[in-house]
Design an enzyme around this catalytic site. Structure first.
Site, PDB file in Angstrom:
ATOM      1  N   ARG A  49       0.851  -1.194   0.000  1.00 55.92           N
ATOM      2  CA  ARG A  49       0.000   0.000   0.000  1.00 55.92           C
ATOM      3  C   ARG A  49       0.885   1.242   0.000  1.00 55.92           C
ATOM      4  NH1 ARG A  49       2.337   2.210   3.652  1.00 55.92           N
ATOM      5  NH2 ARG A  49       0.692   3.766   3.711  1.00 55.92           N
ATOM      6  N   GLY A  50       0.207   2.410  -0.160  1.00 58.02           N
ATOM      7  CA  GLY A  50       0.965   3.644  -0.343  1.00 58.02           C
ATOM      8  C   GLY A  50       1.042   3.886  -1.846  1.00 58.02           C
ATOM      9  N   ALA A  51       0.755   5.122  -2.261  1.00 58.03           N
ATOM     10  CA  ALA A  51       0.568   5.403  -3.689  1.00 58.03           C
ATOM     11  C   ALA A  51       1.738   4.943  -4.584  1.00 58.03           C
ATOM     12  CB  ALA A  51       0.267   6.888  -3.868  1.00 58.03           C
ATOM     13  N   ARG A  92      -7.673  -0.629  -6.656  1.00 57.78           N
ATOM     14  CA  ARG A  92      -7.867   0.558  -5.812  1.00 57.78           C
ATOM     15  C   ARG A  92      -7.987   1.795  -6.710  1.00 57.78           C
ATOM     16  NH1 ARG A  92      -4.266   1.325  -0.620  1.00 57.78           N
ATOM     17  NH2 ARG A  92      -6.217   2.190   0.183  1.00 57.78           N
ATOM     18  N   GLN A 199      -2.150   2.791   9.911  1.00 56.01           N
ATOM     19  CA  GLN A 199      -0.859   2.872   9.200  1.00 56.01           C
ATOM     20  C   GLN A 199       0.138   3.750   9.954  1.00 56.01           C
ATOM     21  OE1 GLN A 199      -3.853   3.069   7.798  1.00 56.01           O
ATOM     22  NE2 GLN A 199      -3.884   2.402   5.672  1.00 56.01           N
ATOM     23  N   ASP A 240      -2.129  10.720  -2.467  1.00 59.89           N
ATOM     24  CA  ASP A 240      -2.448   9.679  -3.449  1.00 59.89           C
ATOM     25  C   ASP A 240      -2.769  10.256  -4.818  1.00 59.89           C
ATOM     26  OD1 ASP A 240      -3.121   8.572  -0.653  1.00 59.89           O
ATOM     27  OD2 ASP A 240      -2.824   6.838  -1.959  1.00 59.89           O
ATOM     28  N   ASN A 250      -5.597  12.399   0.276  1.00 61.53           N
ATOM     29  CA  ASN A 250      -4.689  11.588   1.098  1.00 61.53           C
ATOM     30  C   ASN A 250      -5.526  10.822   2.112  1.00 61.53           C
ATOM     31  OD1 ASN A 250      -2.019  10.697   1.788  1.00 61.53           O
ATOM     32  ND2 ASN A 250      -2.117  11.946   3.625  1.00 61.53           N
ATOM     33  N   LYS A 251      -4.882  10.027   2.909  1.00 62.08           N
ATOM     34  CA  LYS A 251      -5.552   9.160   3.881  1.00 62.08           C
ATOM     35  C   LYS A 251      -6.611   9.911   4.670  1.00 62.08           C
ATOM     36  CE  LYS A 251      -5.250   5.659   4.422  1.00 62.08           C
ATOM     37  NZ  LYS A 251      -6.244   4.785   3.739  1.00 62.08           N
TER      38      LYS A 251
HETATM   39  O1  MRU Z   1      -4.603   3.203   2.234  1.00 59.29           O
HETATM   40  P1  MRU Z   1      -3.124   3.436   2.130  1.00 59.29           P
HETATM   41  O2  MRU Z   1      -2.363   2.908   3.288  1.00 59.29           O
HETATM   42  O3  MRU Z   1      -2.583   2.983   0.799  1.00 59.29           O
HETATM   43  O4  MRU Z   1      -2.993   5.027   2.163  1.00 59.29           O
HETATM   44  C1  MRU Z   1      -1.711   5.585   1.996  1.00 59.29           C
HETATM   45  C2  MRU Z   1      -1.703   7.062   2.084  1.00 59.29           C
HETATM   46  O5  MRU Z   1      -2.722   7.707   2.209  1.00 59.29           O
HETATM   47  C3  MRU Z   1      -0.367   7.727   1.909  1.00 59.29           C
HETATM   48  O6  MRU Z   1      -0.293   8.901   2.650  1.00 59.29           O
HETATM   49  C4  MRU Z   1      -0.179   8.065   0.414  1.00 59.29           C
HETATM   50  O7  MRU Z   1      -0.399   6.939  -0.367  1.00 59.29           O
HETATM   51  C5  MRU Z   1       1.158   8.603   0.129  1.00 59.29           C
HETATM   52  S1  MRU Z   1       2.387   7.335   0.186  1.00 59.29           S
HETATM   53  C6  MRU Z   1       3.870   7.982  -0.203  1.00 59.29           C
END
Ligand code: MRU
Length: 346
Positions: A49-51, A92, A199, A240, A250-251
């Protein structure tokens, strides 16, 4: 001896491995991805996970899904490449990096002029590796630019995880912290735990603590209080998707942090590689927000915390309007408002 944390995504001898981030920090398990379905489920379930990391993972997943089609016609190969790309992208919707990586590989293959599928496969795999390698360099550049924001003695707040686990290495939002730490700058990080999937607690506090950075874990509802006490000088988070007008997704919870930052007059910086910038998305209103299963809300770490039949909402992301953002840290430098102008650089 200090253990090393495996990389979130790794290609070894043409085999793809993901660190299962859902098990962190209690278990360190690396899982081999045997099929494109494995990769889809790993992205969907947030094992990876993470963009940027899901872009890298999707790129490799797409490449490896083509390895048994070296004997089909080039047209069949390209048609299947597109179909597999669309399938992976459906895992996603919010982080643009996944679609970006898939499109980059498909376009590279289509424009390669290859006359055999064996060659095409080589091009596709090389592009996936290229995306991964570029990301490593970009993280370092983001860290270099963002480090100027972290002065001796400051308190930094971050939300979710935009660290090494979310990217290839170093991270985006956490990259300035790693660079500042390496330079011997003394600072404190406050990590929001980031409900519902934690996270911030499971990943950010884990990786910063492991790196020897002074990190304090707080629950999300403590952020306002900590800011009101003057403990936060700067906020850095990842994203993201950045829309053309500078709105960012973002999250979930980032919007709340941004509104608090405005109230307490604390600068808010967003860190991201250019692969997260999506000029085709005009504003934050056009960003599709992933809605996840309600069980992530009515359960905590698998334990029921509300009636199972309770109604829930579980948007995984929210949109922070450009007007609340002080700057966007990219590999090309720190962008300042008006972002609709500054983003034309990309
Ligand atoms: O649902 P996730 O854990 O994939 O969400 C991740 C985030 O929101 C991060 O802040 C974002 O992807 C940036 S990662 C460099």
């Amino acid at each position: 001896m200090k253990m090393t944390i495996p990389k979130s995504v790794e290609l070894v001898d043409n085999e793809l491995y993901f660190l299962d981030q859902t098990k962190l920090p209690t278990k360190i398990e690396v899982e081999k991805q045997n099929t494109i379905e494995d990769v889809w489920h790993s992205i969907k379930q947030l094992k990876v996970r993470g963009a940027p990391a899901i872009g890298i993972a999707g790129g490799y997943g797409l490449a490896l899904s083509m390895k048994d089609f070296k004997n089909s016609s080039t047209q069949e190969f390209l048609t299947l490449l597109e179909k597999n790309g669309n399938y992976l992208d459906s895992a996603r919707p919010t982080a643009v990096n996944l679609r970006w990586a898939i499109d980059r590989i498909i376009n590279r293959a289509k424009n390669s002029g290859c006359s055999t599928t064996k060659e095409l496969y080589g091009v596709v795999l090389k592009e996936a590796i290229g995306i991964h390698e570029e990301d490593k360099l970009i993280c370092k550049q983001i860290g270099g630019h963002g480090q100027s924001l972290i002065k001796d003695g400051v308190g930094v707040l971050t939300h979710c995880n935009a660290g090494a686990l979310a990217v290839s290495e170093f991270g985006t939002a956490l990259a300035p912290m790693y660079v500042a730490h390496k330079k011997g700058i003394r600072f404190r990080v406050y990590a929001d735990e980031t409900r519902p999937l934690l996270q911030g607690a499971r990943l950010t506090s884990f990786e910063l603590h492991h790196a020897g950075i002074d990190v304090t874990l707080i629950t999300d509802n403590m952020a306002a209080h900590i800011m009101s006490q003057g403990l936060i000088d700067v906020i850095i988070v990842g994203t993201d998707r950045v829309a053309a007008n500078g709105d960012i997704a973002n999250k979930i919870g980032t919007l709340g942090v941004a509104i608090l930052a405005k109230y307490f007059n604390i600068p808010l910086y967003i860190a991201c590689p250019s692969s997260t910038i999506d000029l085709a998305t005009k504003t934050g209103k056009d960003i599709v927000i992933e809605e996840r299963d309600g069980s992530e809300v009515y359960k905590f770490a698998g334990v029921l915390t509300a009636p199972e039949s309770i109604k829930t909402r579980n948007p995984a992301f929210d949109v922070t309007p450009a007007e609340l953002i002080t700057g966007i840290i990219t590999e090309k430098g720190i962008l300042k408002p008006p972002f609709s102008e500054a983003l034309k650089l990309f």
